[in-house]
Design a protein around this motif. Structure first.
Motif, short mmCIF file in Angstrom:
data_model
loop_
_atom_site.label_atom_id
_atom_site.label_comp_id
_atom_site.label_asym_id
_atom_site.label_seq_id
_atom_site.Cartn_x
_atom_site.Cartn_y
_atom_site.Cartn_z
N ALA A 224 -19.68 -31.02 12.59
CA ALA A 224 -18.97 -31.06 11.31
C ALA A 224 -19.85 -31.50 10.14
CB ALA A 224 -17.75 -31.96 11.43
N ASP A 225 -20.58 -32.60 10.28
CA ASP A 225 -21.33 -33.15 9.16
C ASP A 225 -22.42 -32.20 8.65
OD1 ASP A 225 -19.78 -35.39 9.32
OD2 ASP A 225 -21.35 -36.71 10.11
N TYR A 226 -22.90 -31.31 9.50
CA TYR A 226 -24.01 -30.44 9.12
C TYR A 226 -23.55 -29.02 8.77
CZ TYR A 226 -27.84 -33.58 10.54
OH TYR A 226 -28.74 -34.61 10.64
N LEU A 227 -22.28 -28.71 8.94
CA LEU A 227 -21.85 -27.32 8.84
C LEU A 227 -22.19 -26.70 7.49
CD1 LEU A 227 -20.42 -24.88 10.02
CD2 LEU A 227 -18.26 -25.84 9.23
N GLU A 228 -21.78 -27.32 6.40
CA GLU A 228 -21.98 -26.73 5.08
C GLU A 228 -23.47 -26.60 4.76
OE1 GLU A 228 -21.30 -24.87 1.56
OE2 GLU A 228 -19.92 -25.24 3.23
N ARG A 229 -24.26 -27.63 5.07
CA ARG A 229 -25.69 -27.56 4.78
C ARG A 229 -26.39 -26.52 5.66
NH1 ARG A 229 -27.59 -33.55 5.27
NH2 ARG A 229 -25.63 -33.72 6.43
N ASN A 230 -25.95 -26.37 6.90
CA ASN A 230 -26.51 -25.32 7.74
C ASN A 230 -26.32 -23.95 7.12
OD1 ASN A 230 -27.52 -26.88 9.88
ND2 ASN A 230 -25.56 -26.91 10.94
N LEU A 231 -25.14 -23.71 6.59
CA LEU A 231 -24.88 -22.42 5.95
C LEU A 231 -25.68 -22.26 4.67
CD1 LEU A 231 -21.00 -22.22 6.48
CD2 LEU A 231 -22.79 -21.07 7.80
N GLN A 232 -25.90 -23.35 3.95
CA GLN A 232 -26.68 -23.30 2.71
C GLN A 232 -28.11 -22.86 2.96
OE1 GLN A 232 -26.54 -27.07 0.74
NE2 GLN A 232 -24.32 -27.05 0.49
N VAL A 233 -28.71 -23.34 4.06
CA VAL A 233 -30.15 -23.10 4.26
C VAL A 233 -30.44 -21.74 4.89
CG1 VAL A 233 -30.57 -25.57 4.48
CG2 VAL A 233 -30.27 -24.20 6.55
N LEU A 234 -29.46 -21.13 5.54
CA LEU A 234 -29.72 -19.86 6.23
C LEU A 234 -30.15 -18.76 5.26
CD1 LEU A 234 -26.85 -19.59 8.85
CD2 LEU A 234 -29.30 -19.49 9.36
N GLY A 235 -31.10 -17.95 5.71
CA GLY A 235 -31.48 -16.78 4.95
C GLY A 235 -30.43 -15.69 5.10
N ARG A 236 -30.51 -14.67 4.26
CA ARG A 236 -29.54 -13.57 4.32
C ARG A 236 -29.57 -12.94 5.71
NH1 ARG A 236 -26.17 -10.64 1.63
NH2 ARG A 236 -25.89 -8.43 2.14
N GLY A 238 -28.60 -14.45 8.33
CA GLY A 238 -28.93 -15.49 9.30
C GLY A 238 -27.78 -15.83 10.24
N ARG A 239 -28.13 -16.60 11.27
CA ARG A 239 -27.16 -16.91 12.31
C ARG A 239 -27.15 -18.41 12.58
NH1 ARG A 239 -27.67 -15.92 18.35
NH2 ARG A 239 -29.78 -15.26 17.82
N LEU A 240 -25.97 -19.01 12.51
CA LEU A 240 -25.77 -20.41 12.87
C LEU A 240 -25.16 -20.45 14.27
CD1 LEU A 240 -25.44 -23.49 12.50
CD2 LEU A 240 -23.34 -23.00 11.20
N VAL A 241 -25.85 -21.10 15.20
CA VAL A 241 -25.40 -21.20 16.59
C VAL A 241 -25.04 -22.66 16.85
CG1 VAL A 241 -26.01 -20.86 19.00
CG2 VAL A 241 -26.93 -19.31 17.25
N ILE A 242 -23.78 -22.91 17.12
CA ILE A 242 -23.28 -24.28 17.32
C ILE A 242 -23.05 -24.50 18.80
CG2 ILE A 242 -21.46 -25.93 16.76
CD1 ILE A 242 -20.94 -24.27 14.21
N ILE A 243 -23.73 -25.49 19.38
CA ILE A 243 -23.58 -25.78 20.81
C ILE A 243 -23.13 -27.22 21.05
CG2 ILE A 243 -25.20 -24.01 21.53
CD1 ILE A 243 -27.27 -26.25 21.89
N GLY A 244 -22.80 -27.95 19.98
CA GLY A 244 -22.33 -29.33 20.12
C GLY A 244 -21.67 -29.78 18.84
N HIS A 245 -20.94 -30.88 18.94
CA HIS A 245 -20.26 -31.40 17.75
C HIS A 245 -20.24 -32.93 17.80
CE1 HIS A 245 -16.76 -31.72 20.46
NE2 HIS A 245 -16.98 -30.46 20.76
N GLN A 246 -21.45 -33.50 17.82
CA GLN A 246 -21.57 -34.95 17.94
C GLN A 246 -20.97 -35.69 16.75
OE1 GLN A 246 -25.63 -36.04 18.90
NE2 GLN A 246 -25.82 -34.38 20.38
N SER A 247 -20.92 -35.06 15.58
CA SER A 247 -20.37 -35.71 14.39
C SER A 247 -18.90 -35.36 14.17
CB SER A 247 -21.18 -35.33 13.15
OG SER A 247 -20.98 -33.96 12.82
#
Length: 343
Positions: A224-236, A238-247
């Motif tokens: 959760a804590d990193y979701l928005e920033r992960n999407l911000q940094v991805l290039g056009r 790009g793919r965000l792969v989530i394998i855990g949710h420690q936050s």
């Protein structure tokens, strides 16, 4: 079919009730019998994973009531059930499990066994399968990253992170990663990470932006804590792969960002996958990744190997993130590790 006579009982580590590491205890249980298509493995080492911590705490969804933890082991096949190849007996293997690995013996689907790679000790092989299968199935089976592209790996010093870095480097992918200490930074640099970000002092999105790096892939264990920033940094594209949710497991997504950036968000667990999917993953690992171990392009990253009686200490290492690489439990700490076998 069996080799040497087997004992009727074994030592196993169980969670006596949901709770903290203190609920782990060594008990005596009956040695399991291999069923049809299964093999019985005498365990040398069992890998410790964060899923084990969740199961111990009673927060892992959909897990059966068996209190014996453990999703991966290494060891020697000592018996087979009907339909399993007899020539497995005596082989050194590593195995992917649905549970039960913190024990001296474990029955496992024969298709979920893999030979221990040459140049890897049988002890260190106890920490291979869960991380390798997770990284391969999430990053390489659906759509492998392009050589020369950037990948951001969160938690680079973890068991999964340290292997994801090595996979990427072996396939020509450039790696940025987040860690939580200078010692971990040194560790991941030696694995081949080009950009190391201390998340306790630096914001990873700012650091990437300042360097003009737009990762094509982000592998995230934080949630959760990193979701928005992960999407911000991805290039056009790009793919965000989530394998855990420690936050945390709940957050909001700006759908416009996904649409405008042509981004993909995916997530999957390994434990609940059907057997036929695990069969394919393990077959892929043996064909594609085991040769990289045998050439020395990928190395096992065992942080420490502790006896069953110190299972609580092993769980604390993971909970406090005081480890670099894999933490193992040894079924018999007096057993000398099988030496590395050179091809």
């Amino acid at each position: 079919m069996t080799g040497d006579p087997l004992p009727s009982h074994m030592r196993a580590v169980v969670a006596s009730r949901p709770g903290g590491p203190e609920v782990l205890e060594v008990t005596r249980r009956a040695v399991p019998q291999p069923g049809a298509g299964e093999a019985l493995v005498r365990v040398v080492a069992a890998g410790v994973n964060r899923a084990d911590l969740m199961q111990r705490a009673g927060t892992y969804p959909g897990v059966a009531a068996d209190p014996v933890l453990g999703l991966e082991v290494s060891g020697v096949v000592v018996a087979t059930g009907a339909g399993a190849p007899d020539d497995l007996i005596g082989r050194e293997v590593c195995a992917l499990l649905p549970g039960g690995g913190y024990a001296e013996y474990v029955a496992v689907r024969a298709a979920h066994l893999a030979p221990v790679p040459a140049t890897v000790s049988t002890r260190d092989a106890g920490g291979l399968m869960e991380a390798a299968a997770t990284v391969w199935s999430n990053l390489y089976m659906p759509n492998p990253p392009e050589p020369g592209s950037w990948m951001l790996v969160h938690g680079g010093a973890s068991g999964i992170g340290s292997l994801a870095i090595q996979f990427a480097v072996a396939y020509g992918v450039r790696v940025a990663t987040t860690v939580g200490s200078p010692e971990k930074a040194t560790f991941v640099e030696k694995l081949g990470a080009e950009l190391v970000i201390d998340h306790r002092r630096q914001d990873f999105a700012d650091e990437l932006r300042e360097r003009g790096i737009r990762p094509a892939t982000v592998l995230d264990i934080v949630g959760a804590d990193y979701l928005e920033r992960n999407l911000q940094v991805l290039g056009r594209g790009g793919r965000l792969v989530i394998i855990g949710h420690q936050s945390g497991s709940s957050s909001q997504i700006d759908l416009a960002r996904l649409l405008l950036g042509n981004l993909t968000v995916s997530g999957s667990g390994l434990r609940m996958r059907p057997d036929h999917e695990k069969d394919r993953i393990i077959d892929d690992l043996v064909r594609n990744i085991w040769p990289l171990y045998e050439r020395g392009a990928i190395l096992p990253t065992t942080h420490v190997a502790l006896p069953f009686e110190r299972a609580a200490e092993a769980h604390l290492l993971l909970e406090r993130s005081h480890h670099r690489g894999k933490v193992l439990l040894l079924a018999d700490p007096d057993l000398s590790p099988t030496p590395e076998r050179h091809a």
